[in-house]
Design an enzyme around this catalytic site. Sequence first.
Site, PDB file in Angstrom:
ATOM      1  N   HIS A 192       1.692   4.646  -2.768  1.00 20.07           N
ATOM      2  CA  HIS A 192       1.901   6.085  -2.538  1.00 20.07           C
ATOM      3  C   HIS A 192       3.281   6.511  -3.048  1.00 20.07           C
ATOM      4  CE1 HIS A 192      -1.658   6.886  -0.133  1.00 20.07           C
ATOM      5  NE2 HIS A 192      -1.346   6.009   0.796  1.00 20.07           N
TER       6      HIS A 192
ATOM      7  N   GLU B 142      -4.792   7.738  -2.501  1.00 13.89           N
ATOM      8  CA  GLU B 142      -5.296   6.449  -2.034  1.00 13.89           C
ATOM      9  C   GLU B 142      -5.708   5.554  -3.203  1.00 13.89           C
ATOM     10  OE1 GLU B 142      -4.804   5.373   0.880  1.00 13.89           O
ATOM     11  OE2 GLU B 142      -4.204   7.270   1.779  1.00 13.89           O
TER      12      GLU B 142
ATOM     13  N   HIS C 245       0.835  -1.207   0.000  1.00 17.80           N
ATOM     14  CA  HIS C 245       0.000   0.000   0.000  1.00 17.80           C
ATOM     15  C   HIS C 245       0.874   1.262   0.000  1.00 17.80           C
ATOM     16  CE1 HIS C 245      -3.557   2.445   1.440  1.00 17.80           C
ATOM     17  NE2 HIS C 245      -2.570   3.177   1.930  1.00 17.80           N
ATOM     18  N   GLU C 246       1.818   1.308   0.937  1.00 17.60           N
ATOM     19  CA  GLU C 246       2.680   2.497   1.030  1.00 17.60           C
ATOM     20  C   GLU C 246       3.525   2.652  -0.235  1.00 17.60           C
ATOM     21  OE1 GLU C 246       1.958   4.577   3.271  1.00 17.60           O
ATOM     22  OE2 GLU C 246       0.772   3.216   4.526  1.00 17.60           O
TER      23      GLU C 246
END
Lengths: 499, 499
Positions: free
Chosen positions: A267, A293, A263-264
């Site tokens: 980003h 997101e 997830h990170e």
Amino acid sequence: MNKKEALKIYRTQNEKIAAYSLLMATAGFDRMTIAPKDGSAYRNRMFSIISGEMYTLRTQKDYIDAILYLADQKIDEVTDRDIALAKKSIENIIKFTKEEMMEYSLAEMTANDKWLEAKLSNDYSIFEPHLKKLIELNKKMANRRNPKADPYDVLLDDFEEGMDRKKYDAFFSLIRKELLPLIKKIDKKKGMIDDSFLYKYYPAEKQALFMKDAMKYLGFSSNWGYMGLTEHPFTSGFSRNDVRVTTSYDEHNITAAIFSLVHECGHAFYEHQVDPKFDKYPFIRNMSSGMHESQSRFFENYLARRRSFFVTLYPKLQSYFPENLGNVSLDDFIRAANVSKCSLVRTEADELTYPIHILIRYELEKDIFKGKISLDELEKAWDDKYMKYLGIKAEKVSDGILQDVHWSESYYGYFPTYALGSAIGAQLFYKMKQDLDVDELLSKGQFKKITDYLKKNVQRYGALYNFEQIVKMATGEDFDPHYYIDYLKEKYCALYKIK
Amino acid sequence: MNKKEALKIYRTQNEKIAAYSLLMATAGFDRMTIAPKDGSAYRNRMFSIISGEMYTLRTQKDYIDAILYLADQKIDEVTDRDIALAKKSIENIIKFTKEEMMEYSLAEMTANDKWLEAKLSNDYSIFEPHLKKLIELNKKMANRRNPKADPYDVLLDDFEEGMDRKKYDAFFSLIRKELLPLIKKIDKKKGMIDDSFLYKYYPAEKQALFMKDAMKYLGFSSNWGYMGLTEHPFTSGFSRNDVRVTTSYDEHNITAAIFSLVHECGHAFYEHQVDPKFDKYPFIRNMSSGMHESQSRFFENYLARRRSFFVTLYPKLQSYFPENLGNVSLDDFIRAANVSKCSLVRTEADELTYPIHILIRYELEKDIFKGKISLDELEKAWDDKYMKYLGIKAEKVSDGILQDVHWSESYYGYFPTYALGSAIGAQLFYKMKQDLDVDELLSKGQFKKITDYLKKNVQRYGALYNFEQIVKMATGEDFDPHYYIDYLKEKYCALYKIK
């Protein structure tokens, strides 16, 4: 003032502000990852002095004059957008004094320290007065910025341009209507899929070794990125070629850190892949939360929860944990990693229940900002919502109201962008599957073709366009949350054999 | 202007400068420890903008006026000293423009990046042009600050108030005269003490575990300190309750990291134990290099190389490395850890040959600043000195001229303070042994009694007094390098059974 002079002032001052921002990002990352706690009182006071200096820079008369002058000119698409965003930012900040901004900054850092202390000692009362102060400050500030608007609407728009309660209400009512019945059905099939092996003992050091493999697979390079450890994972883009992500290891949950880190990295790639020419356009470099997101949740869910993502990675994972996973097939692992269950911790939630965690926070934030819930009732209100929607109750407040860092950092109105981003991501993913053989690329480890696609169709634009424009350009259609609903229904009906 | 007004301006501006300094320290530590390399061009440019801002703050007219006014007043001992040091600092900085300070800062960061690149690729030519530029800038600046003085004398005084070539020449001639003959004698006894087991394979992760024990023994707490990893270990005091040390592990040398880390902890305790009331006196908080090295070398040598220091620690070390040390007695370990040999790397040198490494750098720096050696001959000059004094030659330039970080950070005139600090430390240690049963305390793990003693007699003063005053107060005598010479002769004659 002429255009040339105004642009010179604008650019010179922007560069100075960027220097301060880089230092504050660095100091903030240090503070969140490694800074010793006894230094925090001094540190926070010093940082608030710098936030006062930032205020002075941002409100310097010739800079504001230049922005207001340029806002009425036509230069080129990029400059015009950067200046429009600058103007919006400036119009907000000039409504406050330097002392107010310093007070705000200090309150925020103190609240954040207290949140961590409260979470580690499982005691909401440590955090409550600081949360209360922050929310009051945010209300006051939102009200001053736009006295006619509802304060929470003002904040929602901060995190995703153009969004407000009306739009989110419609969005979340769709989620409630379409997903809750399915969640209830699946809840009745509890235990149908065995996922117990995911919760055996997985030592952090070995998880860390696997993460190196996973990051290599993703193409996250230590030349432009760094991974640290924090209680609550986050990403901080210092500059295009300096992006920091953090993670944390749960030694009794092997997928928590994997999906969180991926997830990170979503980003991180967004920060890294913005068009280099926007390095000189700081407001365009500052992407919206919903779009951010959409990329992180894209990595985490639409990519990393697929079987094909693990074709090359899973044997490595097995090799680090032969005793736990040696006898678990890839198919069983993927099924387990996608089990849907009503659980307490948002960051560890499956895709289907995830938006309900967001819905709960959205409803609570609305009520807090309306004054319907007071802060000393918040713990109970939280528990009531979890009971109402998911039928569960946190035994520890660190798994309840203290689980998320966001409220301690003045991120009110941020949570909804997680669900919005997931929906945007679903629509982008639908289109990507038409354009690329995603499973083929993932199974062969050709992740770069995926990140290149995202770069070309989404990430390079930065905040040059708003999310609705980007979705339209990337997919040829207007934003439509039904892609998200359809994706979830199809996936989970198949997984749980529901017709 | 009256005293009260002037003091208000002085203190307010000092606090603002302190906020910037904290941010720059944080950013500098980040840069040295974890920052991704692709971000360095942008990062360095941004940091140089902040160094320009720092310049503006430090040269603000009302601040300078306040300092000059206060310098003629009598207030109290502490304030007067702080202001005297402030005045000295200001008189230096106003001789330069903001642009010059920014250029200097950028040159320094670039040189530092290039040094690391050069060291890792074993190629002096990558570093040479940047070193040349830095030295030229330092000469120019020293000359502008004091056109009548020799530039190298100006720099020596920067790192230790009151020191110059004349004093160091006398000091180093004593070292040459008294220690070189002993080093030659011991060189003939090469191999007398077996230390081969120190150079077996010691995995970094296990060394890291032992370091935790060692830091606990020292009383270095994660509440006020943090340990990171760097190519070249250092300490950075962010504030009294936030002190950072770094280390690096050599997997084929078990004592390198131990003594290096204990050394850095000596610096760390000094930063941590300065009287809290000096938090508001930034110039007194800024201790001199010689005094700093007197504390770090005190920890490293006068304490950590003693048998008693390892009485409780050595069994732990053995337990991490039973295959390497299980059959080695504490006495044999200590003898090996004190073996003296002519070696290439300063930070790993034994106490006896250590000052010769410093002597070499001192002589080279003198010649560089005199213009006697040009930078393209420096590699050869380095090798010649090592051959002349220690009879050895570096096979890799990373063990030769590129081994130290200092020159890449504009630390010219710093090296001599290592030897001076060692000599100060020896005199302090002689006195401490009269006041405390050092070996009893060390063997019982009562390290706090030692740090308390250092706090009371040395560290709490910060830079309120210069090194000569502190030595006098702590020992009752003037500084006398013979304590150092005598300590080394006695220790090494006993170890090598030389009469």
